[in-house]
Every structure is written in structure tokens, then in C-alpha cells.
Design a protein around this motif. Structure first.
Motif, PDB file in Angstrom:
ATOM      1  N   LEU A  27      92.026 -25.326-111.485  1.00 57.58           N
ATOM      2  CA  LEU A  27      92.114 -27.102-110.628  1.00 57.58           C
ATOM      3  C   LEU A  27      90.495 -28.013-110.441  1.00 57.58           C
ATOM      4  N   ILE A  28      89.996 -27.474-109.808  1.00 54.11           N
ATOM      5  CA  ILE A  28      87.916 -28.208-108.879  1.00 54.11           C
ATOM      6  C   ILE A  28      87.862 -28.487-110.263  1.00 54.11           C
ATOM      7  N   GLY A  29      87.644 -27.112-111.367  1.00 54.41           N
ATOM      8  CA  GLY A  29      86.686 -27.049-111.913  1.00 54.41           C
ATOM      9  C   GLY A  29      87.297 -28.111-113.133  1.00 54.41           C
ATOM     10  N   GLY A  30      88.503 -28.055-113.179  1.00 53.00           N
ATOM     11  CA  GLY A  30      89.536 -29.315-114.438  1.00 53.00           C
ATOM     12  C   GLY A  30      88.953 -31.170-114.258  1.00 53.00           C
ATOM     13  N   ILE A  31      89.408 -30.841-112.533  1.00 52.33           N
ATOM     14  CA  ILE A  31      89.038 -32.073-111.902  1.00 52.33           C
ATOM     15  C   ILE A  31      87.145 -32.290-112.055  1.00 52.33           C
ATOM     16  N   GLY A  32      86.774 -32.391-111.781  1.00 46.91           N
ATOM     17  CA  GLY A  32      85.758 -32.276-111.401  1.00 46.91           C
ATOM     18  C   GLY A  32      85.456 -32.112-112.728  1.00 46.91           C
ATOM     19  N   GLY A  45      81.219 -28.793-113.519  1.00 48.05           N
ATOM     20  CA  GLY A  45      82.660 -27.834-113.536  1.00 48.05           C
ATOM     21  C   GLY A  45      83.620 -27.668-114.084  1.00 48.05           C
ATOM     22  N   GLY A  46      82.676 -27.511-115.241  1.00 48.63           N
ATOM     23  CA  GLY A  46      82.938 -25.743-116.464  1.00 48.63           C
ATOM     24  C   GLY A  46      82.970 -25.058-116.126  1.00 48.63           C
ATOM     25  N   GLY A  47      81.416 -25.138-115.618  1.00 48.40           N
ATOM     26  CA  GLY A  47      81.307 -23.535-115.172  1.00 48.40           C
ATOM     27  C   GLY A  47      81.535 -23.312-113.828  1.00 48.40           C
ATOM     28  N   ILE A  48      82.693 -23.559-112.626  1.00 46.09           N
ATOM     29  CA  ILE A  48      83.469 -23.097-112.085  1.00 46.09           C
ATOM     30  C   ILE A  48      84.426 -22.540-112.634  1.00 46.09           C
TER      31      ILE A  48
END
Length: 117
Positions: A27-32, A45-48
Motif C-alpha cells: 500500500l505504501i509503495g502504491g501511494i508512493g 515506490g515501485g521497488g518497495i
């Protein structure tokens, strides 16, 4: 409570802990990806999402499956995700740089760099 019941309960707790952590990082990566300002920071963000989120979810599924053929398949998937995701992200960044896309740097960072040299 017997030892097998304690082990089963511990496995279930670890399973849910990894699944919830993986969902959180996804979720955090998607928000990023949505909120970060430019291409190179969005790649972070995609890497996370790819490495940490997917890795934790797959680990949680391994605890859910126990020692079985499914776990071996999940380990194989996790191995390929951890190899291909950073490699593709690196190739994408190099391609963007080769085609003239430059990272946007903060003016204060550039000023500090100019002061040192």
C-alpha cells in the motif's frame, strides 16, 4: 496446550504478521507511485512494492502452507521476484538516463554540493 498446538498457533501468528506487513508495504509503495513527484522517485515506490511487499506476502504464504511442495514453489517465486525486480528497475533507470531524462534534485542539495567543491 500441547507442543504441536503451540507451533500451529505460532505459525498462524507469523503468517498473519507477514501478510499484514506485506500488504502495508504494498500500500505504501502504491501511494508512493501516485504521490512522488518525478520518475526516479516513483521507481523507489515501485521497488518497495515489488521487493518488500511481495517478499513479505510470499513469506507469509510460506508460513501458511507449512513444509510442502507449495513452499518450494513460493521460495522459487520469491527468488525470481528478488532477482528480476531490481534488475528491471535498474535497466529502466539507465534507459531513462540514456534518453535524456534527468533526476530532479532539490535546490538545497545542489547548493550544499556547490559549497563543498
Amino acid at each position: 496446550m500441547t507442543f504441536p498446538e503451540i507451533m500451529q498457533m505460532t505459525g498462524n501468528i507469523l503468517c498473519w504478521l507477514f501478510l499484514v506487513s506485506g500488504a502495508f508495504f504494498s500500500l505504501i509503495g502504491g501511494i508512493g507511485i501516485l504521490r512522488l513527484p518525478e520518475f526516479f522517485s516513483r521507481m523507489h515506490g515501485g521497488g518497495i512494492t515489488d521487493t518488500l511487499g511481495a517478499g513479505l506476502i510470499l513469506t507469509g504464504l510460506m508460513f501458511y502452507a507449512g513444509f510442502s511442495l507449495v513452499t518450494v514453489k513460493l521460495i522459487t517465486i520469491l527468488f525470481f521476484v528478488w532477482i528480476t525486480s531490481p534488475t528491471s528497475c535498474h535497466a529502466l533507470a539507465r534507459s531513462a538516463l540514456a534518453h535524456g531524462l534527468k533526476p530532479e534534485l532539490d535546490a538545497s542539495i545542489l547548493q550544499k554540493k556547490g559549497d563543498k567543491s
